[in-house]
Design a protein around this motif. Structure first.
Motif, short mmCIF file in Angstrom:
data_model
loop_
_atom_site.label_atom_id
_atom_site.label_comp_id
_atom_site.label_asym_id
_atom_site.label_seq_id
_atom_site.Cartn_x
_atom_site.Cartn_y
_atom_site.Cartn_z
N LEU A 145 0.83 -1.20 0.00
CA LEU A 145 0.00 0.00 0.00
C LEU A 145 0.87 1.25 0.00
N ASN A 146 0.37 2.33 -0.61
CA ASN A 146 1.06 3.61 -0.48
C ASN A 146 0.57 4.33 0.78
N GLU A 147 1.02 5.57 0.98
CA GLU A 147 0.66 6.23 2.24
C GLU A 147 -0.83 6.55 2.33
N LYS A 148 -1.54 6.53 1.17
CA LYS A 148 -2.99 6.76 1.20
C LYS A 148 -3.78 5.46 1.34
N LYS A 149 -3.08 4.39 1.65
CA LYS A 149 -3.70 3.07 1.81
C LYS A 149 -4.26 2.52 0.49
N GLN A 150 -3.74 3.05 -0.61
CA GLN A 150 -4.16 2.53 -1.90
C GLN A 150 -3.25 1.38 -2.32
N LEU A 151 -3.84 0.43 -3.02
CA LEU A 151 -3.09 -0.75 -3.46
C LEU A 151 -2.16 -0.38 -4.61
N VAL A 152 -0.87 -0.56 -4.41
CA VAL A 152 0.08 -0.20 -5.47
C VAL A 152 0.90 -1.39 -5.97
N GLY A 153 0.82 -2.51 -5.26
CA GLY A 153 1.62 -3.64 -5.71
C GLY A 153 1.33 -4.89 -4.90
N VAL A 154 1.97 -5.95 -5.31
CA VAL A 154 1.81 -7.22 -4.60
C VAL A 154 3.15 -7.93 -4.65
N ILE A 155 3.43 -8.72 -3.63
CA ILE A 155 4.65 -9.50 -3.64
C ILE A 155 4.32 -10.85 -3.02
N SER A 156 4.82 -11.92 -3.62
CA SER A 156 4.52 -13.23 -3.07
C SER A 156 5.54 -13.56 -1.99
N LEU A 157 5.11 -14.41 -1.09
CA LEU A 157 6.01 -14.83 -0.01
C LEU A 157 7.26 -15.46 -0.62
N ARG A 158 7.06 -16.17 -1.71
CA ARG A 158 8.16 -16.79 -2.41
C ARG A 158 9.21 -15.75 -2.81
N ASP A 159 8.73 -14.65 -3.42
CA ASP A 159 9.66 -13.59 -3.83
C ASP A 159 10.35 -12.98 -2.62
N LEU A 160 9.57 -12.82 -1.55
CA LEU A 160 10.10 -12.21 -0.33
C LEU A 160 11.22 -13.08 0.25
N ILE A 161 10.99 -14.39 0.20
CA ILE A 161 11.96 -15.31 0.79
C ILE A 161 13.27 -15.32 0.01
N VAL A 162 13.18 -15.23 -1.31
CA VAL A 162 14.42 -15.27 -2.08
C VAL A 162 15.09 -13.90 -2.22
N ALA A 163 14.40 -12.82 -1.75
CA ALA A 163 14.96 -11.47 -1.88
C ALA A 163 16.02 -11.21 -0.80
N GLU A 164 16.85 -10.20 -1.08
CA GLU A 164 17.85 -9.78 -0.09
C GLU A 164 17.15 -8.95 0.99
N ASN A 165 17.65 -9.07 2.24
CA ASN A 165 17.00 -8.40 3.37
C ASN A 165 16.93 -6.88 3.25
N ASP A 166 17.90 -6.28 2.55
CA ASP A 166 17.96 -4.82 2.53
C ASP A 166 17.23 -4.19 1.36
N GLU A 167 16.72 -5.02 0.47
CA GLU A 167 16.00 -4.46 -0.68
C GLU A 167 14.72 -3.79 -0.22
N TYR A 168 14.29 -2.80 -1.01
CA TYR A 168 13.03 -2.14 -0.71
C TYR A 168 11.88 -2.85 -1.41
N ILE A 169 10.77 -2.96 -0.72
CA ILE A 169 9.58 -3.61 -1.27
C ILE A 169 9.21 -2.96 -2.60
#
Lengths: 458, 458
Positions: free
Chosen positions: B182-206
């Motif tokens: 969500l952006n700061e207005k609580k609007q939906l701006v994207g989606v990320i799967s847990l799978r992508d989250l798990i393989v991503a680097e810890n310091d990357e930005y969503i």
């Protein structure tokens, strides 16, 4: 509403813009636009493109990129034939290597045997071997649906070790949301969800936190049974085992969605007497050709009814009004027969009907046929008496109607039940078949009665 | 095969053993056995138990434990009524608090309004508020299916922060496999799967790794449209937004499975003219009562056909053999009309038929009706000539058959298309209704022709 509606009903991509980029040879721009689309939309664009454009697509995209949308796109058998005749064999085989195994197998199964063999030869040995193994399973079984790309861990590992294995296996896995637990004999002994793994402590043993009551299906199980289990238990994936409980593969929910849809379409088609219900873009002639065998068979059955009625020519020429009620009696027998057919066929599909309840069900259908037949007959008798002032004709019509509806509901229920019992696919027991059979039965009843009580009619 | 089959066809639990533990008051042993079962089986045991046993179950299990199987168990409306009349209101309200919001709402919707109000009063304010909000949405819309228990993160957080939030929100979330951004207005701006989250680097930005092409549905969208999108795109969950793109909730695949099943059953029921196809355990009388309104209406329609035929009594008494072909012509018109009805209704449901193709489709159906009608007629003409040696009768029958089948397929396609256009649910266009309408039309054609060419027949 308006804005969202537009997004849903229109295409999610701009075909013209993509076409232009393809033609102008602007590879980078095309790739940027195209790869941003969801694979479903990529597939839609691909299927709607002509050969010439597709040829360009193969040049602009890697086999991996084509594989990604190809595996989620549904096409007709002959379309696949056509596509893989056009596509370079080396390109095609690399593309299959990049797909999920189950999807690669699904597509390969639609190609000619010689084509499959030549593509397999070009693939790397390991993938070719795995695909060959999967090609052996029958299409409508658990084996035909499963993929061998699952994540498994040993029951003796810790949560930390499992997470490391998960990260390693994740890129190839069809789903990472269930991790299957095997003992040292590679037998399935438990399951653990990624959710549970994430909230567990790193030092815990998988053995201690796994769910031991893992529900699995056998590799030879019918796909309809698998779908019913997944629906009942709300699984996202179900493991497939052999007779010694070795884990062979998994079936994921997306494949089951297609099965549920397919099976529902199948039941629906049978009821309507249409072989291929989901092809709304066939030509007039293709449609006619598909329906003609059925309709010709039904014409011949209709000729049987006509011959039977021809035997009663005498009766008919004496009381011509008898003919007026032929469509009513035949139609009502057909309608109530189709109702009971539909309930039973659907009950068999969804697994609601088990062995014990079959007899009770047939009895219930016949009973409800009698009750509804009697009720409609009483109403009809009053109408006939008022309109035609012929109570004897009314009695014969209504008596026939009651018997015809009782017999029709019983037949509608019995035919699929008996077929299911004999392990015959109840495809022959389609709606039109039952209706036409009930036509014959009801005409025999009606004119049998009318001829017997002729003396009261004239 | 044998071993696995047994497991699938028999129950996955031992009812007698559980009953005995309940009766003997062995709480610990009962809890151990019962809680080891899958919630689906727990629910099966619960629904099959009598009131007396259920009362014990409430004493042996916590509201949370009952909630777990209650939310996955499907029962009839009146069964819920009955259960919640028996159950202590305080126990019931704690139970609803423990459920997923969407499931709690689904069950509450089946209870009387006063009961809902009293249960809401006993719940904690926050849950009651959320449930009240969800109760407002119409049942067949995206809003009626969604749950508000989703995981969302800000687009500005890092992968590490997102994982922490995920772990926090996981216990309440309906699915943890998609994280909505969500952006700061609580609007939906994207989606990320847990799978992508798990393989991503810890310091990357969503923001940098999320998928911005997120496909969402509007809260007012029809559930059938939602199901088609999820099926096409193979999503496990889809976000639901309002008109300003604020994320309101998510719909998960398990609810969509039920929708697909429900919609397929609905189409199927309509084709068969049965209101409630999935109730194979109704009594004979309940079944008859449900089907009677339909059948009575059809009897009255049949009476219209009879009256029309009555007008042709003269024609009939002169050439009694004409009557012999009534079932054939009426039946074939019914069969081909049902085929085209089925194809169109199914096409509308699966979203395959769009505005542009409607006219083309109606034309195709009429064309294929003409082609099949003509083909069947040619065959029939030969049969009639051989059997009855009456070519004039044969010509009249076959000419009628061709026209009747053409008109019937056109009618079968047009009725649902026009209804869909007028935003009327094509429920009235059921199979029996179309068949009976086609009976009337085909008899008018047949006897109209026969009367016109009477002089050649006698």
């Amino acid at each position: 509403m308006a804005e969202e509606e537009v997004v849903l009903e229109e295409e999610m991509y701009n075909k013209e813009a993509l076409d232009e980029l393809l033609l102008s040879g602007d590879i980078d721009q095309f790739r940027e636009e195209f790869l941003e689309l969801h694979t479903y939309d990529q597939g839609e664009y691909f299927t709607e493109s002509s050969d010439e454009y597709r040829d360009k697509i193969y040049h602009y995209l890697s086999p991996k990129e084509v594989a990604e949308f190809m595996e989620t796109t549904e096409m007709e058998d002959d379309e696949y034939d056509h596509i893989f005749e056009e596509m370079d064999a080396r390109y095609a085989s690399s593309m299959f290597e990049e797909m999920s195994l189950d999807n690669a197998v699904d597509i390969l199964k639609m190609l000619p045997k010689t084509k499959i063999a030549s593509l397999l030869l070009l693939m790397d040995k390991e993938t070719a071997g795995e695909i060959k193994a999967l090609l052996h399973y029958e299409e409508d079984t658990a084996g035909g649906l499963m993929t061998t790309e699952f994540i498994s861990v040993s029951s003796l590992s810790t949560v930390r070790e499992a997470m490391i294995q998960l990260k390693e296996q994740a890129p190839q896995a069809e789903t990472i949301y269930y991790i299957f637990v095997l003992n040292e004999k590679k037998q399935l002994v438990g399951v653990i969800s990624l959710r549970d793994l994430i909230v567990a402590e790193n030092d815990e043993y998988i053995e201690d936190i796994m769910n031991e009551r893992v529900i699995s299906v056998n590799v030879a199980d019918d796909q309809e049974d698998v779908a019913n289990i997944m629906k009942d238990y709300d699984f996202l994936a179900i493991p497939v085992v052999d007779y010694q409980n070795h884990l062979l593969g998994i079936i994921t929910i997306d494949d089951i969605l297609d099965v549920i849809d397919e099976e529902a379409s199948e039941d629906y088609s049978k009821l309507a007497g249409v072989s291929d219900i989901d092809s709304t873009d066939d030509s007039m002639f293709a449609t006619a050709r598909k329906r003609l065998p059925w309709l010709m068979a039904l014409t011949v059955m209709g000729m049987i009814t006509a011959s039977i009625l021809g035997q009663f020519e005498d009766t008919l020429s004496k009381v011509a009004l008898l003919a007026a009620f032929i469509p009513l009696i035949g139609g009502m027998a057909g309608n109530s027969g189709t109702q009971s057919l539909a309930v039973v066929v659907r009950g068999i599909s969804t697994g609601e009907i088990d062995e014990q309840s079959k007899f009770k069900l047939a009895l219930r259908e016949a009973g409800s046929g009698f009750i509804t037949g009697l009720s409609c007959s009483v109403m009809l008798f009053i109408i006939i008496c008022v309109l035609y002032k012929t109570p004897v004709l009314g009695l014969i019509v209504c008596f026939s109607l009651t018997i015809a509806m009782t017999v029709a509901t019983l037949a509608g229920a019995m035919v699929p039940l008996v077929m299911h019992r004999l392990k015959i696919d109840p495809a022959v027991a389609s709606g039109p078949f039952i209706s036409t059979t009930n036509d014959i039965i009801s005409m025999l009843i009606y004119f049998g009665l009318a001829t017997t009580f002729m003396s009261y009619l004239t």
